[in-house]
Design an enzyme around this catalytic site. Structure first.
Site, PDB file in Angstrom:
ATOM      1  N   ASP A  32      -5.283  -2.326  -2.101  1.00  0.00           N
ATOM      2  CA  ASP A  32      -3.922  -2.728  -1.803  1.00  0.00           C
ATOM      3  C   ASP A  32      -3.265  -3.141  -3.124  1.00  0.00           C
ATOM      4  O   ASP A  32      -3.915  -3.251  -4.161  1.00  0.00           O
ATOM      5  CB  ASP A  32      -3.915  -3.864  -0.759  1.00  0.00           C
TER       6      ASP A  32
HETATM    7  C1  GLC Z   1       1.647  -3.890   0.330  1.00  0.00           C
HETATM    8  C2  GLC Z   1       0.934  -3.887   1.661  1.00  0.00           C
HETATM    9  C3  GLC Z   1       0.357  -2.558   2.032  1.00  0.00           C
HETATM   10  C4  GLC Z   1       1.178  -1.434   1.429  1.00  0.00           C
HETATM   11  C5  GLC Z   1       1.074  -1.535  -0.068  1.00  0.00           C
HETATM   12  C6  GLC Z   1       1.941  -0.477  -0.767  1.00  0.00           C
HETATM   13  O1  GLC Z   1       1.383  -5.082  -0.335  1.00  0.00           O
HETATM   14  O2  GLC Z   1      -0.069  -4.864   1.891  1.00  0.00           O
HETATM   15  O3  GLC Z   1       0.335  -2.494   3.465  1.00  0.00           O
HETATM   16  O4  GLC Z   1       0.687  -0.193   1.876  1.00  0.00           O
HETATM   17  O5  GLC Z   1       1.445  -2.815  -0.561  1.00  0.00           O
HETATM   18  O6  GLC Z   1       3.279  -0.725  -0.508  1.00  0.00           O
END
Ligand code: GLC
Length: 715
Positions: free
Chosen positions: A257
């Site tokens: 993430d």
């Molecule tokens: C965010 C979220 C995740 C998302 C990623 C990219 O922090 O936790 O769900 O896919 O970043 O945007």
């Protein structure tokens, strides 16, 4: 030697780590932004994937830099959060889950994939599969609710929709099952907080939806931000290497993430980026999203022997294999708009029709004293409240590429559906804030109205990521507006736009009807108007238990019985002194304008073996005066086992459409093997004995039909 092996053999260490690095294209900010000259990094092979970039021209340009200007010409993965639509927005997943309709779930994912692919996207960070039983947690809006079986069906449907039959097709995108795992169990519902979950609950509740996604061929997995019982998921060797890659034999890509690798330092499990990068890579993470941890930490980790070249090569191979499966090596520009595809406008129209259907089917009528459907010939309707004409809220969270001006508001939908009715509007109060001075004016327009529609709820940003709420009432001074409206003594219908259940017992007691409208996306106004007027007979059912009070949370139907289950006549049983143990609404609750009844619930067999298919049937009748669609839930209970088993576990759900007065038989067939569970040793086990099976329109134990069946080890 195959193409990928040749590439890896030719790559420098920097180019290998570049393939494990995902940077932001900067079109949307979904985390701590790190600005950089993306083109230079791509040209130098320091970045192999981008997120938050879309649009055929922009993607074509950066893809051309990768393919034509970099030394090895490796195309980029282009990732984006396409959680509930891309340009055309569908209901938030918690809303769409109310449809209990896997075909619909697949269709909306497929439509979103086509729109996103037309914008150059090749990977979506969806479906979100976190089982959530705590509506304080804002991300409950992003998933399919509290039940692992529903989340599993949702997972399979969404992966099918996003990935289609072949990832290399121009409308297919790689799906990412997220956030692995138990993210929804965050302490006190506070996003990013620790989750402390037993191994048993992990295997009974939080892992099954991910197993379902992998079974459907999901191409990628994203670990969650939080620590699970002290081990951050981004470095969770036992669950990433052990369960995901070992038990589940997952050979796809694990993408961290946003910034999560660097955040291992804040978790306190790494002293520097070298240690963080080594932990993440060793655990099985292939792509570093936006932390620069791999670029800055892996060379030193390699030099210090914390990781091997083989570890790095294995991750590079998985990333290049995904690009190959997506057809990017054959044609990096395959996902694009342009005249060789169905003209965007015609496609947009068909997608809007799907958006209307999805929105209609996501609406849940919670209470109704008979005021709905609205009678024909109403003279005047007063529409008041801050969500009535709130165009930019209706898409809800995670709608980055949407044209938010594109949606039909609730007020517009009502005006379009009731041209002969005088419809007056006043906001009354803002969504949030302490101002009450406009309530009087809002009440003024209600005078002379036949009915008042109260449009209340949350702003789009009050759910989704980093949007936990400790109090689940109406924000701002909306309650004051609502109570003022109730004091008029007129029929009042409350429409609740929110990303979660809201604890509003005072409202449900007073409203003539209350409707959960979630955030329904582009066609919200037309869908709500269709349900309020009866043009669409509501079919939505709750995928979450709706609490009466925050103090009841976590509250869910599949609880274990306890040695002292609540008994109203025995004070020494599980209860509160100051609140009912009953939810406001049970899992599966939702009203129709028809009236359904069940009868003749029967099992085809009296005894079944573990290898058999259990066959059950129930008669469903529509006793109402209009055609409608019933949703019937089948639950099982293992009455005596070596482990205390939940009082109910959902095994199947089915929809059945019936005309007025029509009766039909609903059959449920499912393998007895699905009655197995994690035994005392946490391994899947089946224990013969008596099982209870129940059918009902919700998990309300007072409204279930139940039968017992002996399931034996072998027949
Ligand atoms: C965010 C979220 C995740 C998302 C990623 C990219 O922090 O936790 O769900 O896919 O970043 O945007």
């Amino acid at each position: 030697m195959d193409q990928i092996a040749k590439l890896i053999a030719a790559m420098t260490l920097e180019e290998k780590i570049g393939q494990l690095t995902m940077a932001s294209g900067g079109y949307a900010v979904t985390g701590p932004e790190v600005s950089a000259d993306i083109s230079a990094d791509v040209r130098a092979g320091r970045v192999g994937a981008l997120l938050n970039l879309w649009g055929a021209e922009a993607v074509r340009a950066i893809q051309r830099t990768a393919v034509a200007d970099s030394r090895l010409g490796i195309p980029l993965l282009i990732g984006l959060d396409v959680l509930h639509g891309h340009r055309t927005i569908f209901p938030i997943p918690l809303g769409e889950a109310c449809a209990f309709d896997p075909e619909l779930w697949t269709a909306t994912a497929g439509a979103a994939a086509a729109e996103a692919a037309r914008d150059g996207v090749s990977m979506v960070f969806a479906p979100m599969l976190d089982v959530a039983r705590d509506p304080r947690w804002g991300r409950i809006s992003e998933g399919a609710g509290e039940d692992p079986y529903v989340a599993g069906e949702f997972a399979k449907a969404k992966v099918r929709g996003f990935q289609g039959e072949d990832l290399a097709l121009p409308d297919a995108v790689a799906a990412t099952a997220k956030h692995f795992c138990a993210y929804g169990a965050a302490l006190a519902g506070r996003d990013y907080a620790s989750a402390d979950v037993s191994e048993r609950t992990l295997r009974e509740v939080y892992l099954p939806p991910f197993a379902a996604a992998l079974g459907a061929g999901c191409a990628a997995v994203m670990p969650a931000f939080m620590d699970l019982s002290g081990v951050p998921m981004t470095a969770h060797h036992a669950l990433l290497r052990g369960w995901l890659r070992g038990e589940q034999r997952f050979e796809g890509v694990i993408v961290s993430d946003y910034n999560a690798i660097a955040e291992l330092l804040r978790h306190g499990v790494a002293a520097n980026l070298c240690e963080a990068a080594a932990l993440a890579l060793a655990a099985g993470v292939d792509i570093d999203m936006m932390s620069d941890g791999f670029r800055k930490g892996l060379p030193q980790a390699l030099a210090e022997g914390r990781v091997s070249v083989e570890d790095i090569n294995a991750s590079v191979r998985r990333v290049l294999t995904l690009k190959q499966r997506l057809g990017l090596f054959d044609d990096a520009f395959r996902r694009k708009g342009g005249d060789d595809r169905e003209p965007a406008e015609a496609a947009r129209e068909s997608v809007r029709e799907l958006a209307l259907t999805a929105a209609q089917r996501s609406i849940v009528v919670l209470t109704n004293d008979g005021v709905l459907p609205l009678p024909a010939g109403l003279g005047k309707i007063a529409v008041i409240g801050p969500l009535a004409d709130a165009r930019r809220e209706m898409d809800g969270p995670w709608a980055m590429a949407a044209d938010r001006d594109d949606c039909v508001t609730i007020l517009e939908g009502l005006k379009g559906a009731l041209p002969g009715t005088e419809i007056v509007f006043a906001e009354g109060v803002a969504i949030d804030g302490e101002e009450e001075s406009r309530i009087a004016a809002a009440l003024e327009i209600c005078r002379g109205a036949d009915i008042v529609l109260l449009c209340l709820g949350e702003a789009a940003a009050m759910s989704g990521e980093a949007a936990s709420r400790a109090c689940l009432g109406l924000p701002g001074r909306q309650e004051a507006l609502a109570r003022a409206a109730f004091s008029l003594g007129k029929p009042v219908v409350a429409l609740l736009s929110s990303g979660r259940p809201l604890t509003l017992p005072w409202l449900f007691e007073r409203a003539s009807a209350a409707v959960a409208t979630w955030f329904l996306g582009t066609e919200v106004g037309n869908a709500i108007a269709d349900v309020l007027t009866g043009r669409f007979n509501p079919v939505g059912r709750l995928p979450v238990t709706w609490p009466r009070a925050v103090g009841q949370i976590p509250i869910f139907y599949a609880a274990r019985p306890s040695g002292r289950p609540f008994d109203p006549i025995d004070p020494y049983t599980s209860k509160y002194l100051d609140c009912s143990v009953e939810p406001q609404f049970y899992f599966g609750h939702g009203l129709s304008y028809s009236r359904f009844a069940l009868s003749n619930f029967a099992a085809l067999q009296q005894r079944v073996g573990i290898g058999d298919v259990i066959r059950l049937s129930v008669d469903v009748v529509n006793e109402g005066s209009i055609e409608g669609e019933a949703t019937v839930f089948l639950f099982a209970r293992d009455i005596v086992a070596s482990v205390a088993r939940p009082v109910l576990e959902l095994k199947r759900f089915a929809k059945i459409a019936l005309g007025a007065g029509e009766r039909d038989v609903l059959d449920f067939d499912f393998p007895a093997a699905e009655l197995s569970f994690p035994g005392l040793d946490l391994q899947p086990c089946f224990e013969p004995g008596a099982f209870e099976f129940s059918v009902g329109f919700s998990a309300n134990p007072k409204a279930l039909m139940t039968l017992r069946l002996e399931v034996v080890a072998g027949i």
